[in-house]
Design a protein around this motif. Sequence first.
Motif, PDB file in Angstrom:
ATOM      1  N   VAL A   1       5.714  -5.874  -8.893  1.00 14.41           N
ATOM      2  CA  VAL A   1       6.872  -6.081  -9.766  1.00 14.41           C
ATOM      3  C   VAL A   1       7.099  -4.865 -10.653  1.00 14.41           C
ATOM      4  CG1 VAL A   1       7.764  -7.437 -11.698  1.00 14.41           C
ATOM      5  CG2 VAL A   1       6.742  -8.598  -9.737  1.00 14.41           C
ATOM      6  N   ILE A   2       6.017  -4.325 -11.192  1.00  7.44           N
ATOM      7  CA  ILE A   2       6.132  -3.124 -12.031  1.00  7.44           C
ATOM      8  C   ILE A   2       6.722  -1.980 -11.227  1.00  7.44           C
ATOM      9  CG2 ILE A   2       4.823  -1.345 -13.262  1.00  7.44           C
ATOM     10  CD1 ILE A   2       2.874  -3.562 -14.106  1.00  7.44           C
TER      11      ILE A   2
ATOM     12  N   ASN B   1       0.809  -1.223   0.000  1.00  4.71           N
ATOM     13  CA  ASN B   1       0.000   0.000   0.000  1.00  4.71           C
ATOM     14  C   ASN B   1       0.839   1.269   0.000  1.00  4.71           C
ATOM     15  OD1 ASN B   1      -2.616  -1.380   0.288  1.00  4.71           O
ATOM     16  ND2 ASN B   1      -1.812  -1.997   2.275  1.00  4.71           N
ATOM     17  N   SER B   2       2.112   1.149  -0.387  1.00  6.65           N
ATOM     18  CA  SER B   2       2.991   2.321  -0.356  1.00  6.65           C
ATOM     19  C   SER B   2       3.489   2.657  -1.750  1.00  6.65           C
ATOM     20  CB  SER B   2       4.186   2.059   0.572  1.00  6.65           C
ATOM     21  OG  SER B   2       5.012   1.045   0.010  1.00  6.65           O
ATOM     22  N   ASN B   3       4.123   3.789  -1.823  1.00 10.51           N
ATOM     23  CA  ASN B   3       4.811   4.224  -3.031  1.00 10.51           C
ATOM     24  C   ASN B   3       6.252   4.465  -2.651  1.00 10.51           C
ATOM     25  OD1 ASN B   3       5.989   5.900  -5.084  1.00 10.51           O
ATOM     26  ND2 ASN B   3       3.931   6.426  -5.780  1.00 10.51           N
ATOM     27  N   LYS B   4       7.185   3.852  -3.370  1.00 15.40           N
ATOM     28  CA  LYS B   4       8.569   3.943  -2.916  1.00 15.40           C
ATOM     29  C   LYS B   4       9.172   5.331  -3.104  1.00 15.40           C
ATOM     30  CE  LYS B   4      10.881   1.966  -7.008  1.00 15.40           C
ATOM     31  NZ  LYS B   4      11.827   0.899  -7.395  1.00 15.40           N
TER      32      LYS B   4
ATOM     33  N   SER C   1      10.279  -0.634 -12.578  1.00 11.59           N
ATOM     34  CA  SER C   1      10.048   0.396 -13.588  1.00 11.59           C
ATOM     35  C   SER C   1      10.203   1.819 -13.082  1.00 11.59           C
ATOM     36  CB  SER C   1       8.650   0.246 -14.194  1.00 11.59           C
ATOM     37  OG  SER C   1       7.660   0.600 -13.236  1.00 11.59           O
ATOM     38  N   THR C   2      10.312   1.980 -11.772  1.00  9.16           N
ATOM     39  CA  THR C   2      10.403   3.325 -11.214  1.00  9.16           C
ATOM     40  C   THR C   2      11.709   3.496 -10.478  1.00  9.16           C
ATOM     41  OG1 THR C   2       9.289   2.660  -9.175  1.00  9.16           O
ATOM     42  CG2 THR C   2       7.911   3.519 -10.947  1.00  9.16           C
ATOM     43  N   GLU C   3      12.216   4.701 -10.527  1.00  6.28           N
ATOM     44  CA  GLU C   3      13.435   5.030  -9.797  1.00  6.28           C
ATOM     45  C   GLU C   3      13.104   6.066  -8.747  1.00  6.28           C
ATOM     46  OE1 GLU C   3      16.346   6.374 -12.527  1.00  6.28           O
ATOM     47  OE2 GLU C   3      16.531   4.450 -13.573  1.00  6.28           O
ATOM     48  N   ARG C   4      13.750   5.923  -7.607  1.00  4.55           N
ATOM     49  CA  ARG C   4      13.525   6.877  -6.527  1.00  4.55           C
ATOM     50  C   ARG C   4      14.201   8.195  -6.860  1.00  4.55           C
ATOM     51  NH1 ARG C   4      12.168   7.822  -1.554  1.00  4.55           N
ATOM     52  NH2 ARG C   4      11.257   5.754  -1.289  1.00  4.55           N
ATOM     53  N   THR C   5      13.488   9.282  -6.589  1.00  5.87           N
ATOM     54  CA  THR C   5      14.065  10.615  -6.739  1.00  5.87           C
ATOM     55  C   THR C   5      14.214  11.225  -5.367  1.00  5.87           C
ATOM     56  OG1 THR C   5      11.882  11.598  -7.017  1.00  5.87           O
ATOM     57  CG2 THR C   5      13.061  10.966  -9.026  1.00  5.87           C
TER      58      THR C   5
ATOM     59  N   ASP D   1      13.121  -0.881  -2.061  1.00  7.18           N
ATOM     60  CA  ASP D   1      13.688  -1.946  -2.897  1.00  7.18           C
ATOM     61  C   ASP D   1      14.360  -3.023  -2.055  1.00  7.18           C
ATOM     62  OD1 ASP D   1      13.000  -0.972  -5.490  1.00  7.18           O
ATOM     63  OD2 ASP D   1      14.530   0.568  -5.266  1.00  7.18           O
ATOM     64  N   ASN D   2      15.008  -2.627  -0.980  1.00 11.29           N
ATOM     65  CA  ASN D   2      15.651  -3.603  -0.101  1.00 11.29           C
ATOM     66  C   ASN D   2      14.617  -4.494   0.579  1.00 11.29           C
ATOM     67  OD1 ASN D   2      17.239  -0.850  -0.018  1.00 11.29           O
ATOM     68  ND2 ASN D   2      18.788  -2.451   0.251  1.00 11.29           N
TER      69      ASN D   2
END
Length: 267
Positions: A257-258, A112-115, A262-266, A227-228
């Motif tokens: 998985v997406i 339920n989170s967004n990295k 598919s996303t990188e942390r800013t 990611d960890n």
Amino acid sequence: MIHEMINSPENLVNRLNLFGNEFVFRGHSNIGWELKTSLRRLLYNNYQAKVEVFETYSLNEFKSKFYLYNKDDYEPKTDLEWLAMMQHYGTPTRLLDFTESPYIALYFCLENSNKKQKENMAIYALNYREINKTTINYLENLDASFKYDYLDIENNKDQIFENKITKFNIPLLWISEPKRLNKRIERQRGTFLYTNERNKTYEEILESEIYKNIPSFLLEFSANFWDNYYTILNKMNINGKTVYGDLEGLSKQIKMVIQAYSTERTT
């Protein structure tokens, strides 16, 4: 509530592994979220006055229509089984989901989170054995007809819940799952936190005179290591497919998985 700040994935794993089997866990994607049931969130300011009315309506409506939609052999028999099934399908109840696995709790933090979020995540850890023992001792002094002791809980979970726990509008806590489990509870190693008290929050009850000597924990940790955490859970085979075991779980796994790849942390 003992609030601990965890500063790395390694320290989080080490801390979670220190908890004994007497603890149950709940994961929050946002440290700001309180321990609130779905029914309390939905009714908001009307909760104290309307909770029993809408809970009774929901229970009767769900029971009366259940046979139209049920595709499994399992059919609830007790109030706790019915409420657990309702919770399973998203009907607002006064049950609050917990799990015996700290890593399944961590999974729900991620699901339920967004990295990219700035808010920290959290895992609650409660000593269910000591909470239930304390509640039983309190009920013994309150109700002369209460004849159960802690060793009786396993074989009388539903009866204690229905005949005693739900009858008193006082700040008592109870942590239990039905004697007969549905498939999702089994997969998630699930259990439920419950109180019939309407005026106090779970945090307030845990800090009350009755339970204040029972350690309860709030572990706070950064979403920067999303990611960890995902990697840790992946190695344990904890994912949407294993936690849900159905098409909903498969969809959740695909979504995670997406997000992972598919996303990188800013920063």
